[in-house]
Design an enzyme around this catalytic site. Structure first.
Site, PDB file in Angstrom:
ATOM      1  N   HIS A 127     -46.667  42.382  12.265  1.00 60.00           N
ATOM      2  CA  HIS A 127     -46.198  43.120  13.279  1.00 60.00           C
ATOM      3  C   HIS A 127     -44.911  42.537  13.826  1.00 60.00           C
ATOM      4  O   HIS A 127     -44.712  41.482  13.467  1.00 60.00           O
ATOM      5  CB  HIS A 127     -47.036  43.245  14.520  1.00 60.00           C
ATOM      6  CG  HIS A 127     -47.577  41.986  15.076  1.00 60.00           C
ATOM      7  ND1 HIS A 127     -49.089  41.721  14.766  1.00 60.00           N
ATOM      8  CD2 HIS A 127     -47.330  40.948  15.727  1.00 60.00           C
ATOM      9  CE1 HIS A 127     -49.377  40.687  15.365  1.00 60.00           C
ATOM     10  NE2 HIS A 127     -48.346  40.075  15.936  1.00 60.00           N
ATOM     11  N   GLU A 185     -45.228  45.491  18.338  1.00 63.13           N
ATOM     12  CA  GLU A 185     -45.932  44.867  19.599  1.00 63.13           C
ATOM     13  C   GLU A 185     -44.926  44.922  20.638  1.00 63.13           C
ATOM     14  O   GLU A 185     -44.137  44.145  20.615  1.00 63.13           O
ATOM     15  CB  GLU A 185     -46.497  43.644  19.302  1.00 63.13           C
ATOM     16  CG  GLU A 185     -47.220  42.850  20.622  1.00 63.13           C
ATOM     17  CD  GLU A 185     -47.556  41.384  20.268  1.00 63.13           C
ATOM     18  OE1 GLU A 185     -47.819  40.666  21.301  1.00 63.13           O
ATOM     19  OE2 GLU A 185     -47.835  40.987  19.168  1.00 63.13           O
ATOM     20  N   GLU A 196     -33.664  53.548  12.183  1.00 68.82           N
ATOM     21  CA  GLU A 196     -33.430  54.147  11.001  1.00 68.82           C
ATOM     22  C   GLU A 196     -34.257  55.167  10.526  1.00 68.82           C
ATOM     23  O   GLU A 196     -35.404  54.502  10.358  1.00 68.82           O
ATOM     24  CB  GLU A 196     -32.586  53.262   9.955  1.00 68.82           C
ATOM     25  CG  GLU A 196     -31.838  54.101   8.668  1.00 68.82           C
ATOM     26  CD  GLU A 196     -31.438  53.256   7.524  1.00 68.82           C
ATOM     27  OE1 GLU A 196     -30.856  53.640   6.700  1.00 68.82           O
ATOM     28  OE2 GLU A 196     -31.667  51.943   7.731  1.00 68.82           O
ATOM     29  N   HIS A 215     -31.942  46.970  13.207  1.00 68.92           N
ATOM     30  CA  HIS A 215     -32.751  48.107  13.269  1.00 68.92           C
ATOM     31  C   HIS A 215     -34.079  48.045  13.044  1.00 68.92           C
ATOM     32  O   HIS A 215     -34.494  47.241  12.172  1.00 68.92           O
ATOM     33  CB  HIS A 215     -32.035  49.233  13.043  1.00 68.92           C
ATOM     34  CG  HIS A 215     -31.834  49.465  11.312  1.00 68.92           C
ATOM     35  ND1 HIS A 215     -30.672  48.900  11.155  1.00 68.92           N
ATOM     36  CD2 HIS A 215     -32.571  49.547  10.478  1.00 68.92           C
ATOM     37  CE1 HIS A 215     -30.585  49.093   9.638  1.00 68.92           C
ATOM     38  NE2 HIS A 215     -31.988  49.372   9.333  1.00 68.92           N
TER      39      HIS A 215
END
Length: 357
Positions: A94, A145, A211, A163
């Site tokens: 994560h 998270e 994106e 991004h």
């Protein structure tokens, strides 16, 4: 002096000789073997005045030479240790970052981007909450998270974070959905410059960019994290050696003055990748205080930390948390910064699965 007395005298001399006290640079195993070799004869071997002291040629027998060679390899083999990340069972778990309005962000991610709310935790004593969202269960998918610190409603994203990316079958359709729910479309759908891929960019309520990439069915829709770095070659070496990532492809666009590299644990179209971007002439970026870190699974936190220590000594960066269990949770982790200051946390795979239960 008889032979027994001679042997005892030799042993006593060897033990008390100032020349045989092991210096810090000589392995103890080699000193021990030299003592054994010296004790094995009543007469010390003659030395060629032009040869190196205690050379292998001067030793009495091939078996002893073999033992001495084995002693040289007794310490941890650095080369073998550096192979560990390639053999380890690793995947992206994560990404962690901070948001100013948890409920608003959850609504955007679930309704506009199509993610699922996987779990939520609240820590009132420590005044923060976090939630996990993604396109599949944490046991098998990369997720985000989100952390909310009580009373903090905004953060500085900085210039270094780039991004996240989401793969979707229809970029145009997803952009219209985001727009209809009040989302910010920062780049309209269309082909990339100089290529055929259809992409778009949108921003979440806190300004994090996503994106949107048009692709066929994929097991991992949350497919990229993009970070900017000041020395692409150094960063690639760092993530290859310390993390075990592989370079999947590189793209150089001199007309736009940037180069990027895609690194991953598996094929780009089937797993999450780390996209490192180098803009010509830019060696440093502001980090802000919004994006925190990425977590990666490992089968051995302790061995992984040893590797990271070796790599940071060579390429820069530093360990920020020594390996061990988190108090109260007992999940074993270690964390470190890369040469640009981006943070990675390595999490014990078995402990992580227990935590999810």
């Amino acid at each position: 002096m008889n032979s027994n007395q001679s042997t005892q005298h030799t042993r006593s001399s060897l033990r008390h000789s100032p020349f045989l006290q092991p210096p810090s640079s000589v392995p103890n195993s080699r000193i021990l073997l030299f003592l054994l070799v010296s004790e094995s004869t009543s007469q010390p071997p003659k030395q060629n005045p032009h040869s190196a002291p205690h050379s292998l040629e001067s030793l009495p027998s091939p078996p002893v030479r073999q033992l001495l060679n084995m002693a040289d390899t007794a310490p941890v083999d650095t080369k073998e240790l550096l192979e560990w990340p390639k053999k380890d069972n690793r995947r992206f778990l994560h990404a962690v970052y901070r948001v100013g309005d948890l409920d608003h962000t959850i609504k955007f991610y679930t309704e506009a981007l199509g993610m699922k709310l996987l779990r939520k935790r609240d820590f009132p004593d420590e005044k923060y909450s976090n939630v996990f969202l993604g396109f599949g269960p944490e046991e098998s998918h990369f997720v985000v998270e989100l952390t909310y610190n009580y009373g903090v409603d905004s953060y500085d994203i900085g210039e270094g974070f780039g991004h996240f990316a989401i793969a979707t079958a229809d970029v145009y359709k997803l952009v219209e959905k985001v727009r209809s729910l009040g989302g910010n479309v920062s780049r309209e759908p269309g082909a990339v410059k100089g290529g055929n891929s259809i992409i778009a960019f949108v921003k979440d309520p806190d300004g994090y960019a996503f994106e949107l990439i048009q692709r066929g069915p994929t097991p991992e829709p949350l497919c990229q994290i993009m970070l900017r770095v000041g020395d692409l070659e150094r960063s690639i070496k760092f993530y290859e050696k310390a993390v075990g990532l592989k370079v999947l492809r590189t793209i150089d666009r001199p007309e736009y003055k940037y180069t990027l590299a895609m690194l991953g644990f598996g094929p780009e179209l089937e797993s999450t990748v780390l996209e490192l971007t180098y803009n010509y002439g830019v060696t440093e970026y502001s980090k802000g205080n919004a994006y925190a870190q990425v977590a990666i699974g490992t089968d051995d936190v302790y061995k992984s930390a040893e590797v990271v220590k070796l790599v940071t000594e060579e390429l820069g960066g530093k360990i920020t948390r020594q390996p061990g269990p988190i108090p109260g949770i007992n999940t074993k982790i270690t964390s470190f910064l890369d040469p640009d200051g981006w943070k990675t946390v390595l999490v014990d795979n078995e402990d992580f699965l227990k935590e999810l239960q």
